[in-house]
Design a protein around this motif. Structure first.
Motif, PDB file in Angstrom:
ATOM      1  N   MET A 161      -4.932  -8.152  -8.017  1.00 35.81           N
ATOM      2  CA  MET A 161      -4.788  -8.055  -6.581  1.00 35.81           C
ATOM      3  C   MET A 161      -4.442  -6.612  -6.216  1.00 35.81           C
ATOM      4  O   MET A 161      -3.570  -6.019  -6.808  1.00 35.81           O
ATOM      5  N   ASN A 162      -5.083  -6.055  -5.181  1.00 37.36           N
ATOM      6  CA  ASN A 162      -4.857  -4.675  -4.751  1.00 37.36           C
ATOM      7  C   ASN A 162      -3.587  -4.595  -3.908  1.00 37.36           C
ATOM      8  O   ASN A 162      -3.459  -5.311  -2.907  1.00 37.36           O
ATOM      9  N   GLU A 163      -2.644  -3.699  -4.277  1.00 40.96           N
ATOM     10  CA  GLU A 163      -1.380  -3.585  -3.550  1.00 40.96           C
ATOM     11  C   GLU A 163      -1.554  -2.952  -2.175  1.00 40.96           C
ATOM     12  O   GLU A 163      -0.707  -3.131  -1.319  1.00 40.96           O
ATOM     13  N   GLU A 164      -2.629  -2.201  -1.949  1.00 35.14           N
ATOM     14  CA  GLU A 164      -2.824  -1.507  -0.661  1.00 35.14           C
ATOM     15  C   GLU A 164      -3.130  -2.499   0.458  1.00 35.14           C
ATOM     16  O   GLU A 164      -2.777  -2.281   1.594  1.00 35.14           O
ATOM     17  N   ILE A 165      -3.835  -3.599   0.145  1.00 31.48           N
ATOM     18  CA  ILE A 165      -4.187  -4.544   1.205  1.00 31.48           C
ATOM     19  C   ILE A 165      -3.277  -5.770   1.191  1.00 31.48           C
ATOM     20  O   ILE A 165      -3.369  -6.631   2.031  1.00 31.48           O
ATOM     21  N   GLU A 166      -2.369  -5.851   0.224  1.00 30.03           N
ATOM     22  CA  GLU A 166      -1.430  -6.964   0.142  1.00 30.03           C
ATOM     23  C   GLU A 166      -0.481  -6.927   1.334  1.00 30.03           C
ATOM     24  O   GLU A 166       0.049  -5.892   1.693  1.00 30.03           O
ATOM     25  N   ALA A 167      -0.246  -8.071   1.957  1.00 27.65           N
ATOM     26  CA  ALA A 167       0.666  -8.162   3.092  1.00 27.65           C
ATOM     27  C   ALA A 167       2.087  -8.341   2.587  1.00 27.65           C
ATOM     28  O   ALA A 167       2.315  -8.826   1.475  1.00 27.65           O
ATOM     29  N   ARG A 168       3.037  -7.975   3.428  1.00 25.95           N
ATOM     30  CA  ARG A 168       4.452  -8.069   3.077  1.00 25.95           C
ATOM     31  C   ARG A 168       5.193  -8.512   4.310  1.00 25.95           C
ATOM     32  O   ARG A 168       4.850  -8.127   5.426  1.00 25.95           O
ATOM     33  N   CYS A 169       6.247  -9.271   4.165  1.00 24.81           N
ATOM     34  CA  CYS A 169       7.000  -9.804   5.302  1.00 24.81           C
ATOM     35  C   CYS A 169       8.164  -8.869   5.633  1.00 24.81           C
ATOM     36  O   CYS A 169       8.934  -8.482   4.752  1.00 24.81           O
ATOM     37  N   CYS A 170       8.305  -8.522   6.918  1.00 28.23           N
ATOM     38  CA  CYS A 170       9.430  -7.715   7.393  1.00 28.23           C
ATOM     39  C   CYS A 170      10.654  -8.612   7.481  1.00 28.23           C
ATOM     40  O   CYS A 170      10.587  -9.724   8.006  1.00 28.23           O
ATOM     41  N   SER A 171      11.790  -8.143   6.967  1.00 29.10           N
ATOM     42  CA  SER A 171      13.018  -8.940   6.963  1.00 29.10           C
ATOM     43  C   SER A 171      13.607  -9.108   8.354  1.00 29.10           C
ATOM     44  O   SER A 171      14.457  -9.984   8.558  1.00 29.10           O
ATOM     45  N   ARG A 172      13.178  -8.333   9.298  1.00 29.27           N
ATOM     46  CA  ARG A 172      13.769  -8.392  10.640  1.00 29.27           C
ATOM     47  C   ARG A 172      12.890  -9.176  11.612  1.00 29.27           C
ATOM     48  O   ARG A 172      13.352 -10.114  12.246  1.00 29.27           O
ATOM     49  N   CYS A 173      11.627  -8.777  11.746  1.00 29.65           N
ATOM     50  CA  CYS A 173      10.748  -9.437  12.719  1.00 29.65           C
ATOM     51  C   CYS A 173       9.993 -10.632  12.112  1.00 29.65           C
ATOM     52  O   CYS A 173       9.326 -11.365  12.820  1.00 29.65           O
ATOM     53  N   ARG A 174      10.084 -10.788  10.786  1.00 27.20           N
ATOM     54  CA  ARG A 174       9.481 -11.901  10.059  1.00 27.20           C
ATOM     55  C   ARG A 174       7.962 -11.969  10.218  1.00 27.20           C
ATOM     56  O   ARG A 174       7.380 -13.033  10.159  1.00 27.20           O
ATOM     57  N   GLN A 175       7.321 -10.821  10.391  1.00 30.82           N
ATOM     58  CA  GLN A 175       5.860 -10.785  10.473  1.00 30.82           C
ATOM     59  C   GLN A 175       5.289 -10.323   9.144  1.00 30.82           C
ATOM     60  O   GLN A 175       5.881  -9.480   8.466  1.00 30.82           O
ATOM     61  N   ASP A 176       4.130 -10.869   8.789  1.00 29.11           N
ATOM     62  CA  ASP A 176       3.417 -10.404   7.602  1.00 29.11           C
ATOM     63  C   ASP A 176       2.596  -9.189   8.011  1.00 29.11           C
ATOM     64  O   ASP A 176       1.697  -9.288   8.854  1.00 29.11           O
ATOM     65  N   LEU A 177       2.927  -8.028   7.415  1.00 26.86           N
ATOM     66  CA  LEU A 177       2.291  -6.754   7.772  1.00 26.86           C
ATOM     67  C   LEU A 177       1.744  -6.090   6.520  1.00 26.86           C
ATOM     68  O   LEU A 177       2.224  -6.351   5.411  1.00 26.86           O
ATOM     69  N   PRO A 178       0.744  -5.204   6.666  1.00 26.36           N
ATOM     70  CA  PRO A 178       0.249  -4.478   5.492  1.00 26.36           C
ATOM     71  C   PRO A 178       1.330  -3.552   4.943  1.00 26.36           C
ATOM     72  O   PRO A 178       2.252  -3.141   5.655  1.00 26.36           O
TER      73      PRO A 178
END
Length: 197
Positions: free
Chosen positions: A1-18
């Motif tokens: 899996m490519n880490e550049e396009i992997e989404a990650r969750c923000c601990s504050r706004c709880r959105q999945d972002l690149p």
């Protein structure tokens, strides 16, 4: 899996972002901040306001331009001085603000005057030179021995005092000469002159 396009969750706004939406932090296991860039900026602003400090709003700046922190205008690079030591290669303030800051610093350093004190001196003289009473007062005159500021003169009168080396006796003789009382010293011995009384 490519880490550049992997989404990650923000601990504050709880959105999945690149991953590009997060700043780096080497102490974290994945090398990224827990908050996204927007949440980090908002958290920083709230902490500073809680301390009673003001955080300036982020202003969009087009390429080839820079925002001056003093006048708060966005100006093209042609309105800035070059500065090789800064990160972007340009001075911190635009040309006009930099000139004004340098002027204020010069009067404070050389004469101990703030802009308000200088304005008061000029106002007390009604904006005209103390000597000729005709030209506008623009140049600070000071005693070269004590450093005490005497007044604000026009360029010609200030230069004249400098040419006479601030010597009142020479200026009195110059005034007498101009009034038509021309006199010449009398030679009484080789290299010795007697001045008329």
């Amino acid at each position: 899996m490519n880490e550049e396009i992997e989404a990650r969750c923000c601990s504050r706004c709880r959105q999945d972002l690149p991953r590009t939406a997060f700043a780096s932090n080497k102490s974290m296991p994945d090398g990224l901040q827990a908050y996204c860039r927007e949440c980090s900026a908002e958290y920083y602003r709230q902490r500073q306001e809680a301390k009673g400090k003001k955080v300036r709003a982020k202003v969009p700046v087009p390429p080839g331009h820079k925002r001056c922190p003093q006048c708060e205008d966005v100006k093209p690079h042609s309105g800035w001085e070059r500065n090789k030591s800064s990160s972007d290669g340009w001075a911190s303030y635009c040309r006009e603000c930099r000139a004004e800051r340098n002027r204020i610093s010069y009067f404070k350093r050389k004469y101990g005057l703030t802009p308000a004190e200088l304005d008061v001196m000029i106002a007390e003289q009604h904006g005209i030179c103390c000597i000729c009473l005709a030209a506008p007062a623009e140049h600070v005159d000071h005693c070269h021995e004590t450093g005490r500021v005497r007044g604000v003169l026009c360029f010609s009168c200030n230069a004249a005092l400098g040419q006479f080396k601030d010597r009142p006796d020479v200026m009195r003789r110059a005034a007498t000469y101009l009034e038509g009382n021309a006199w010449k010293p009398t030679l009484v011995a080789p290299g010795v002159y007697q001045l008329p009384s």
